[in-house]
Write a protein that holds these residues in place. Structure first.
Motif, PDB file in Angstrom:
ATOM      1  N   LEU A 412       0.831  -1.204   0.000  1.00  0.00           N
ATOM      2  CA  LEU A 412       0.000   0.000   0.000  1.00  0.00           C
ATOM      3  C   LEU A 412       0.865   1.252   0.000  1.00  0.00           C
ATOM      4  CD1 LEU A 412      -2.856  -0.968   2.487  1.00  0.00           C
ATOM      5  CD2 LEU A 412      -2.757  -1.257  -0.006  1.00  0.00           C
ATOM      6  N   SER A 413       0.639   2.087  -1.025  1.00  0.00           N
ATOM      7  CA  SER A 413       1.316   3.380  -1.143  1.00  0.00           C
ATOM      8  C   SER A 413       0.308   4.441  -1.569  1.00  0.00           C
ATOM      9  CB  SER A 413       2.446   3.295  -2.173  1.00  0.00           C
ATOM     10  OG  SER A 413       3.405   2.334  -1.830  1.00  0.00           O
ATOM     11  N   PRO A 414      -0.787   4.613  -0.828  1.00  0.00           N
ATOM     12  CA  PRO A 414      -1.798   5.573  -1.265  1.00  0.00           C
ATOM     13  C   PRO A 414      -1.189   6.966  -1.427  1.00  0.00           C
ATOM     14  CG  PRO A 414      -2.165   4.884   1.016  1.00  0.00           C
ATOM     15  CD  PRO A 414      -1.131   3.978   0.454  1.00  0.00           C
ATOM     16  N   ALA A 415      -1.433   7.572  -2.588  1.00  0.00           N
ATOM     17  CA  ALA A 415      -0.761   8.825  -2.921  1.00  0.00           C
ATOM     18  C   ALA A 415      -1.120   9.957  -1.979  1.00  0.00           C
ATOM     19  CB  ALA A 415      -1.094   9.211  -4.357  1.00  0.00           C
ATOM     20  N   ASP A 416      -2.344   9.950  -1.462  1.00  0.00           N
ATOM     21  CA  ASP A 416      -2.758  11.027  -0.564  1.00  0.00           C
ATOM     22  C   ASP A 416      -2.462  10.703   0.893  1.00  0.00           C
ATOM     23  OD1 ASP A 416      -4.638   9.023  -0.502  1.00  0.00           O
ATOM     24  OD2 ASP A 416      -6.383  10.346  -0.586  1.00  0.00           O
ATOM     25  N   ARG A 417      -1.638   9.691   1.125  1.00  0.00           N
ATOM     26  CA  ARG A 417      -1.177   9.347   2.474  1.00  0.00           C
ATOM     27  C   ARG A 417       0.351   9.210   2.525  1.00  0.00           C
ATOM     28  NH1 ARG A 417      -5.292   9.565   6.503  1.00  0.00           N
ATOM     29  NH2 ARG A 417      -7.244   8.989   5.504  1.00  0.00           N
ATOM     30  N   LEU A 418       0.909   8.481   1.539  1.00  0.00           N
ATOM     31  CA  LEU A 418       2.311   8.088   1.638  1.00  0.00           C
ATOM     32  C   LEU A 418       3.202   8.628   0.523  1.00  0.00           C
ATOM     33  CD1 LEU A 418       2.246   4.390   2.919  1.00  0.00           C
ATOM     34  CD2 LEU A 418       2.602   6.504   4.199  1.00  0.00           C
ATOM     35  N   TYR A 419       2.670   9.402  -0.410  1.00  0.00           N
ATOM     36  CA  TYR A 419       3.547  10.006  -1.413  1.00  0.00           C
ATOM     37  C   TYR A 419       4.289  11.179  -0.769  1.00  0.00           C
ATOM     38  CZ  TYR A 419       2.553   7.530  -5.775  1.00  0.00           C
ATOM     39  OH  TYR A 419       2.488   6.602  -6.778  1.00  0.00           O
ATOM     40  N   LEU A 420       5.582  10.996  -0.576  1.00  0.00           N
ATOM     41  CA  LEU A 420       6.363  11.993   0.151  1.00  0.00           C
ATOM     42  C   LEU A 420       6.657  13.239  -0.679  1.00  0.00           C
ATOM     43  CD1 LEU A 420       8.923   9.623   1.917  1.00  0.00           C
ATOM     44  CD2 LEU A 420       6.753  10.508   2.815  1.00  0.00           C
ATOM     45  N   ASP A 421       6.334  13.194  -1.975  1.00  0.00           N
ATOM     46  CA  ASP A 421       6.523  14.382  -2.791  1.00  0.00           C
ATOM     47  C   ASP A 421       5.299  15.293  -2.774  1.00  0.00           C
ATOM     48  OD1 ASP A 421       5.509  12.050  -4.251  1.00  0.00           O
ATOM     49  OD2 ASP A 421       5.294  13.417  -5.949  1.00  0.00           O
ATOM     50  N   MET A 422       4.227  14.877  -2.124  1.00  0.00           N
ATOM     51  CA  MET A 422       3.081  15.768  -1.975  1.00  0.00           C
ATOM     52  C   MET A 422       3.401  16.847  -0.934  1.00  0.00           C
ATOM     53  SD  MET A 422       0.725  14.801  -4.116  1.00  0.00           S
ATOM     54  CE  MET A 422       2.041  14.366  -5.259  1.00  0.00           C
ATOM     55  N   LYS A 423       2.997  18.059  -1.211  1.00  0.00           N
ATOM     56  CA  LYS A 423       3.270  19.169  -0.304  1.00  0.00           C
ATOM     57  C   LYS A 423       2.589  18.942   1.046  1.00  0.00           C
ATOM     58  CE  LYS A 423       3.541  22.700  -3.963  1.00  0.00           C
ATOM     59  NZ  LYS A 423       4.803  23.380  -3.625  1.00  0.00           N
ATOM     60  N   TYR A 424       3.212  19.451   2.100  1.00  0.00           N
ATOM     61  CA  TYR A 424       2.575  19.421   3.415  1.00  0.00           C
ATOM     62  C   TYR A 424       1.360  20.349   3.438  1.00  0.00           C
ATOM     63  CZ  TYR A 424       6.858  17.210   5.228  1.00  0.00           C
ATOM     64  OH  TYR A 424       7.905  16.355   5.464  1.00  0.00           O
ATOM     65  N   ASP A 425       1.516  21.525   2.868  1.00  0.00           N
ATOM     66  CA  ASP A 425       0.438  22.515   2.809  1.00  0.00           C
ATOM     67  C   ASP A 425       0.778  23.506   1.698  1.00  0.00           C
ATOM     68  OD1 ASP A 425       2.308  24.373   3.851  1.00  0.00           O
ATOM     69  OD2 ASP A 425       1.671  23.973   5.905  1.00  0.00           O
TER      70      ASP A 425
END
Length: 533
Positions: A412-425
Motif C-alpha cells: 500500500l502506497s496511497p498517494a494522498d497518504r504516503l507520497y512523500l513528494d506531496m506538499k505538506y500545505d
C-alpha cells in the motif's frame, strides 16, 4: 498471535505512552518564557516505532569506559558483523571505545550481549527481546536481522549525545508487516550513491527494511547495462529541468546493494515499462515502432511514451536489461512498473505485461508492479503496489480487490497518504499537490489493514506499506530530507507497530525524535501540530 500483539501494542500506546507524552506543549524556537514546551519523555516512552510490549523494571545499565559488545559464540560471522556495526553506531554519540568481543565467557557485567536463540518466543523472524539490568544489556533474536533491529532500539534508549544509561526493563517486539518500504526516484533527478546510502541509514534506524529504487523514466536512465550501453551513456545524460543527469555503474549499484544488506534493507530495483520509457527510446531508435529516436525529455508530463509492443527486438531488450539487473540484485523482487501506460492500448498492455512478467520469472525473481497490472493478467505470485487515493475510481479499486482475493499480495502506497513528494500545505516550496496536501498527521493517521476493506480487500492480502518519494521537484539533499522527514517515520510506525493509530501518543513520540534528527543534521519539517521540544 496477531490479536495478542495488537492488544499488547494498544496497551503500550494507550497506557504506558499516555503518561508524560500526554503533556501539552507549544512548539517554536522563539517561544517566550511564558510558553510551555514539550517535556522530555522517559526513554521507553519515546521509542519509534513503538514496541509491541514493554515492561519497565528497576535500575538499568550505565554505559562506561569498560563496556564491551559481546557477540555470542565464537565463529558466528554475521552476528559479529552486527555487533561491529552497532559499536560503530554507538561510538560517535557515546564517546566510548566499545570493543567487540566474541564468546560468552565473563559476560556478567560485561556490557551488551548479542545472542541468537532460534526458539525465542514472540519475536518472529525480525523481532527481538531487549533486557536491561544493572549488570548489562542482552539482545536476543532468532535471526541477525532481529539483532540489528534490537540495536536500533538500543540506540534510541540512549541520549543523542553522551554515554547515558539503558533503562531497566524488557522489550519484546516484532513487526506487523514483513514489507516496510521507501521508494526513491533517481530518474527525474539524479542522486549519487553516497546520498542514497545516507537515506538507507536513516531508514534502517527506524526499522524500514526495503528500498525501492525507481531507476528509469522518461527523463533519465540511471543504471549501466552492458548489452545496451547507450541507455546510461546517453539516456542517463538528462533530467528534469535540463540538468546533467548521471548514472550508476554496476559496481556502484553493487556497493549500494551490499551497504543496504548490511543494514537488513533489501533493494528492489524498478525498470518502468511499457510506458515511462522516453530515455530508452531516445537512446536506441530500434526500440521505436517507426525506427526514429525522439529527443531526450526534461519536462514532467507522463503517459506519452511506450515501448513498441509488436517488435521482437523489444523483448530482447527486456530480457537483456532484466537479466543483467537480476544478476546484480540478490533480493527476491524485480519491479517492472506498469503504471500510466496511456499510449499503450489495453490489449497491447496486457500482452506486453505477460511477456515481461515471464522474463522476471525466467531469472528467478518475483514480479512487483504498480496496481494497474490488476487490469491485465498478473502472473502467479505477482505483488501489486497500490498508489490510488480517495478519488480513485471504484472500478479500479475493484480490480485490485479481485487480484488480492486471487492471492496477489498488496503493497500500500496511497498517494494522498504516503507520497512523500506531496506538499505538506500551500506554503511548502518543493513538491506537488495533485493528490492533495499530505500533512504529517494525514500520513500517519490511517490503518493499512482496513484501508481497502470497503473495496473488498482482506487485511491478510496486505504485504506491507511503502512511502514513495518522486523527484520531479526535488534535486537536493535538503529538499529530499525535508519532504521525507518526519512523514517517513509515520510509515515506519504503521509498518511495525500492530496497535491502531493514536495521533496523541505518536505525535509526542515523534517530537522526541527531534534531538536525534538534529544531531544527524537531517533537514525536516516542523509540523505545527507536533509538540516539538
Amino acid at each position: 498471535m496477531r490479536v495478542l500483539r495488537r492488544t499488547l501494542g494498544t496497551l503500550l500506546v494507550l497506557g504506558l505512552l499516555g503518561g508524560c507524552l500526554s503533556c501539552a506543549a507549544a512548539r517554536g524556537d522563539d517561544a517566550g518564557p511564558g510558553d510551555r514546551r514539550a517535556e522530555a519523555p522517559a526513554p521507553y516512552e519515546q521509542l519509534l516505532p513503538a514496541p509491541a510490549s514493554v515492561r519497565a523494571a528497576g535500575p538499568g545499565y550505565p554505559l562506561g569506559p569498560g563496556t564491551v559488545i559481546r557477540t555470542g559464540p565464537v565463529g558466528d560471522d554475521e552476528v559479529r558483523r552486527v555487533g561491529e556495526l552497532l559499536a560503530e553506531q554507538l561510538r560517535g554519540p557515546t564517546g566510548l571505545p566499545l570493543p567487540v568481543v566474541e564468546g560468552l565467557e565473563g559476560t556478567a557485567g560485561a556490557g551488551i550481549l548479542l545472542r541468537i536463540d532460534a526458539r525465542a518466543e514472540g519475536v518472529g523472524e525480525e523481532g527481538y527481546r531487549l533486557e536491561s539490568a544493572p549488570r548489562g544489556v542482552t539482545l536476543t533474536a532468532r535471526t541477525p536481522a532481529g539483532l540489528f533491529h534490537a540495536g536500533q532500539t538500543l540506540r534510541q534508549l540512549l541520549p543523542p549525545a553522551g554515554a547515558g544509561t539503558v533503562p531497566g526493563g524488557q522489550i519484546t517486539d516484532a513487526p506487523r508487516f514483513a514489507y516496510r518500504g521507501a521508494m526513491l526516484d533517481i530518474a527525474r533527478h539524479f542522486f549519487p550513491v553516497e546520498q542514497v546510502k545516507r537515506y538507507v541509514d536513516q531508514l534502517a534506524r527506524y526499522k524500514v527494511n526495503t528500498l525501492h529504487l525507481h531507476l528509469t523514466d522518461d527523463q533519465g536512465w540511471r543504471i549501466a547495462v552492458d548489452s545496451w550501453p547507450r541507455l546510461a551513456e546517453y539516456g542517463g545524460g538528462s533530467e528534469v529541468g535540463g540538468g546533467p543527469g548521471g548514472h550508476w555503474t554496476k559496481d556502484q549499484y553493487r556497493d549500494l546493494v551490499a551497504y543496504a544488506a548490511a543494514r537488513y534493507v533489501d533493494v528492489v530495483p524498478e525498470i518502468d515499462m511499457p510506458g515511462h520509457v522516453n530515455a530508452a527510446l531516445a537512446s536506441y531508435a530500434e526500440l521505436n515502432c517507426d525506427g526514429k529516436a525522439p529527443e531526450r525529455y526534461t519536462g514532467i508530463k507522463v503517459g506519452f511514451s511506450s515501448l513498441c509492443v509488436g517488435k521482437d527486438r523489444t523483448y530482447e531488450f527486456i530480457d537483456d536489461v532484466l537479466g543483467e539487473l537480476a544478476a546484480l540484485t540478490p533480493g527476491r523482487y524485480l519491479h517492472i512498473g506498469g503504471d500510466e501506460a496511456h499510449s499503450t492500448p489495453a490489449a497491447d498492455y496486457a500482452a506486453f505485461m505477460d511477456r515481461a512478467q515471464a522474463v522476471v520469472g525466467k531469472y528467478g525473481k518475483t514480479v512487483v508492479a504498480w496496481h494497474q497490472l490488476a487490469a491485465a493478467r498478473p502472473a502467479p505470485g505477482a505483488v501489486l503496489q497500490y498508489w490510488g487515493h480517495d478519488k480513485t475510481a471504484a472500478a479500479e479499486k475493484a480490480a485490485v480487490a479481485a487480484a488480492a482475493k486471487a492471492g496477489h499480495p498488496l503493497i500500500l502506497s496511497p498517494a494522498d497518504r504516503l507520497y512523500l513528494d506531496m506538499k505538506y500545505d500551500a506554503t511548502t516550496k518543493p513538491g506537488l499537490a495533485w493528490a492533495g496536501y499530505v500533512p504529517v498527521r494525514r500520513a500517519y493517521d490511517w490503518d493499512p489493514g482496513t484501508y481497502l476493506a470497503g473495496s473488498g480487500v482482506p487485511a491478510s492480502a496486505v504485504l506491507g506499506v511503502e512511502a514513495p518519494l518522486w523527484t520531479e521537484t526535488i534535486a537536493t539533499r535538503p529538499d529530499l530530507e525535508f519532504m521525507a522527514f518526519p512523514r517517513i517515520l509515520g510509515l515506519a510506525e504503521l509498518g511495525w507497530n500492530p496497535a491502531p493509530p493514536d495521533w496523541s501518543g505518536y505525535s509526542r513520540r515523534l517530537a522526541a525524535q527531534a534531538p536525534r534528527l538534529d544531531a544527524e543534521s537531517i533537514t525536516y519539517y516542523r509540523a505545527p501540530d507536533v509538540p516539538w521540544p
